[in-house]
Motif scaffolding. Structure first.
Motif, mmCIF file in Angstrom:
data_model
loop_
_atom_site.group_PDB
_atom_site.id
_atom_site.type_symbol
_atom_site.label_atom_id
_atom_site.label_comp_id
_atom_site.label_asym_id
_atom_site.label_seq_id
_atom_site.Cartn_x
_atom_site.Cartn_y
_atom_site.Cartn_z
ATOM 1 N N ASP A 159 0.700 -1.101 -0.144
ATOM 2 C CA ASP A 159 0.145 -0.049 0.023
ATOM 3 C C ASP A 159 0.840 1.544 0.052
ATOM 4 O OD1 ASP A 159 -2.852 -1.498 1.173
ATOM 5 O OD2 ASP A 159 -1.646 -2.839 2.037
ATOM 6 N N LYS A 203 -7.025 -1.278 7.691
ATOM 7 C CA LYS A 203 -6.886 -2.301 7.722
ATOM 8 C C LYS A 203 -5.430 -3.844 8.104
ATOM 9 C CE LYS A 203 -5.238 -3.501 2.829
ATOM 10 N NZ LYS A 203 -4.791 -3.317 1.994
ATOM 11 N N TYR A 204 -4.406 -2.929 8.675
ATOM 12 C CA TYR A 204 -3.670 -3.403 9.282
ATOM 13 C C TYR A 204 -3.436 -4.140 10.801
ATOM 14 C CZ TYR A 204 -1.839 -3.659 4.792
ATOM 15 O OH TYR A 204 -1.410 -4.313 3.583
#
Length: 205
Positions: A159, A203-204
């Motif tokens: 990303d 997201k992480y």
């Protein structure tokens, strides 16, 4: 049952390979803090301009004196230090929670790949500063920083390259709006970092 175990083993192997070849402990929160620091710094610079009789939004190009340039360099350096320290602290904490080493061969490769365009851009900007070509510094910093991010993607989260592309595009656009560097800096190093950081954190996490 054997098919399920086979797929689980493959998934585990892919995960191990990902961990060994990529630095995956980058913290999204560090991007948010860096973005906030950039925005606070930009607001402070705006008031510094006001104090020196410069109305940034009047659309006129102003000549910066040596003392003002030095002050702006100091402010930029402080923002950079805050961003780097926050990045290290949040990333180190995330690595510790995941039981991963923050410093290994992959980290070294990441830093080298990231540093080459960044250091090159730094010297390029010093040259612009030396020749009093101040209006080109903002586009140059955005472009070289973007190139550094795109190159570093090879050794970290995929990303990162999207943030890099956005920085490069923003830097190229700013070349056609010289004199508005502070605004483009605020968008690039401030807003984009915050948006990217929040997305990565969600997201992480």
């Amino acid at each position: 049952m054997e098919s399920k175990n086979y797929h689980e083993d493959l998934s585990h192997i892919r995960s191990m390979m990902e961990r060994s070849s990529r630095f995956i402990s980058l913290s999204g929160l560090s991007g948010v803090v860096a973005g906030l620091a950039a925005i606070i710094g930009a607001v402070y610079v705006y008031f510094v301009f006001q104090k020196n009789g410069i109305d940034y939004f009047d659309g006129k190009r102003s000549v910066f004196g040596p003392s003002l340039v030095k002050e702006l360099v100091v402010i930029g350096t402080v923002i950079l230090i805050v961003a780097v320290l926050s990045g290290y602290i949040f990333t180190a904490n995330k690595s510790k929670k995941k039981g991963l080493k923050i410093w290994d061969a992959t980290t070294k490769r990441l830093l080298i790949t990231f540093a080459v365009p960044l250091v090159t851009g730094g010297f390029f900007c010093l040259g612009l500063l030396y020749h009093h070509l101040f209006v080109f510094i903002a586009p140059a910093t955005l472009i070289f920083y973007g190139l550094a991010l795109v190159g570093a993607e090879r050794y970290t989260l995929t990303d990162v390259k999207y943030l890099g592309y956005c920085q490069i595009i923003l830097g190229l656009i700013s070349l056609f709006f010289l004199g508005w560097g502070l605004l483009f800096w605020t968008i690039g190093f401030g807003a984009l970092h915050i948006v990217y950081g929040l997305i990565m954190h969600k997201k992480y996490k």
